[in-house]
Scaffold this active site. Sequence first.
Site, PDB file in Angstrom:
ATOM      1  N   LYS A 114      38.545  79.117  81.447  1.00 49.21           N
ATOM      2  CA  LYS A 114      39.864  78.980  82.075  1.00 49.21           C
ATOM      3  C   LYS A 114      39.800  78.114  83.325  1.00 49.21           C
ATOM      4  CE  LYS A 114      42.183  83.225  80.550  1.00 49.21           C
ATOM      5  NZ  LYS A 114      42.900  84.429  80.996  1.00 49.21           N
ATOM      6  N   LYS A 197      42.481  79.263  66.774  1.00 48.45           N
ATOM      7  CA  LYS A 197      43.229  80.501  66.916  1.00 48.45           C
ATOM      8  C   LYS A 197      44.692  80.218  67.303  1.00 48.45           C
ATOM      9  CE  LYS A 197      42.988  84.608  69.841  1.00 48.45           C
ATOM     10  NZ  LYS A 197      42.321  85.293  70.941  1.00 48.45           N
ATOM     11  N   LYS A 200      49.125  81.091  72.666  1.00 45.89           N
ATOM     12  CA  LYS A 200      50.260  80.606  73.453  1.00 45.89           C
ATOM     13  C   LYS A 200      49.840  79.444  74.351  1.00 45.89           C
ATOM     14  CE  LYS A 200      49.075  84.339  76.407  1.00 45.89           C
ATOM     15  NZ  LYS A 200      48.975  85.756  76.275  1.00 45.89           N
TER      16      LYS A 200
END
Length: 336
Positions: A114, A197, A200
Amino acid sequence: MARPRVLSGIQPTADSFHLGNYLGAVRQWVTMQETHDAFYCVVDLHAITVPTEPADLRRRTRVAAAQLFATGLDPERSTIFVQSHVREHSELSWVLNCQTGMGEAARMTQFKDKSAKFGESAASVGLFTYPILMAADILLYQADQVPVGADQKQHLELTRDLAQRFNHRYGDTFTLPDPYILKEVAKITDLQEPTAKMSKSSSSPGGIIDLLEQPGPLRKKVMRAVTDTGSEVLFDEENKPGISNLLRIQSALTATSIPDLVARYEGQGYGTFKKDVAEAITETFTPIRERTEKLLADEAELDRLLAIGAARARAVAVDTMATVRDRVGFLPAPGV
Ligand code: TRP
């Protein structure tokens, strides 16, 4: 015998849950109400680990909560709440921060992934300590089991390490949680990029189906889903990742085994199959969407349901935190 306690959390970072969230997590949460003492939270404290507009956070927290109730989570049987409503999450998180080594936290692969997006020095300290807040979520409720996907396993291991360390340093306080690996979790991938995958943060609009999607656009997305060369409906993850994904979806939604589906669509081509997949998703999602819309239109009712959850969650959290405060050596707070 008491039912095992389960705790899980989901982030309010989108305007709707999607098919992957539904089949991979929320649907199992509903089933687990039958067998577990279940605690489920909308983790808004986690959501602000990345820059978030207040109005977005407010709206998304409401949508997330409404969707949890709309999928069948029952406030009478389970404890469904918003994380920030229970201040003990932040409090325990601080205590656990002080038990965690810098190096130990720095090993978390999700932080590395991230933070790479922002550049490591632009990432917040909150993002760095995210897994420790997650540990606090779990340990506050003395959860026996935590349903998590593969991407959260490392965080759960950290949670166990922290629980063990705390228990060793300060005396037995926390239950050691086990991962609850769901037997048949459908792994749902992106409709446009079926090897990735459904997510969002990384899926394109065409690759993701929202729980609140209207039937028209929903059907279009399924019909336009990337499929593979050939025309036979066969399960082959390697050579037919698109069709295999649709088979997993259809199998999960209709409780039909993949071999049975393959047999049913023999000689029929992709078109008929895709139409049926769109139909199955629409059938499942429509009542959920309608219930969500109804709850969102009735703020007072949603607030009422969340107040029930907050009260139940607080009762447990306050109790655990009282022990933690005492063990750590904090003086009793005057007047509390
Ligand atoms: N980190 C989890 C995720 O992104 C969400 C989460 C927060 C969670 N707290 C939790 C999951 C506690 C299980 C238990 O999916």
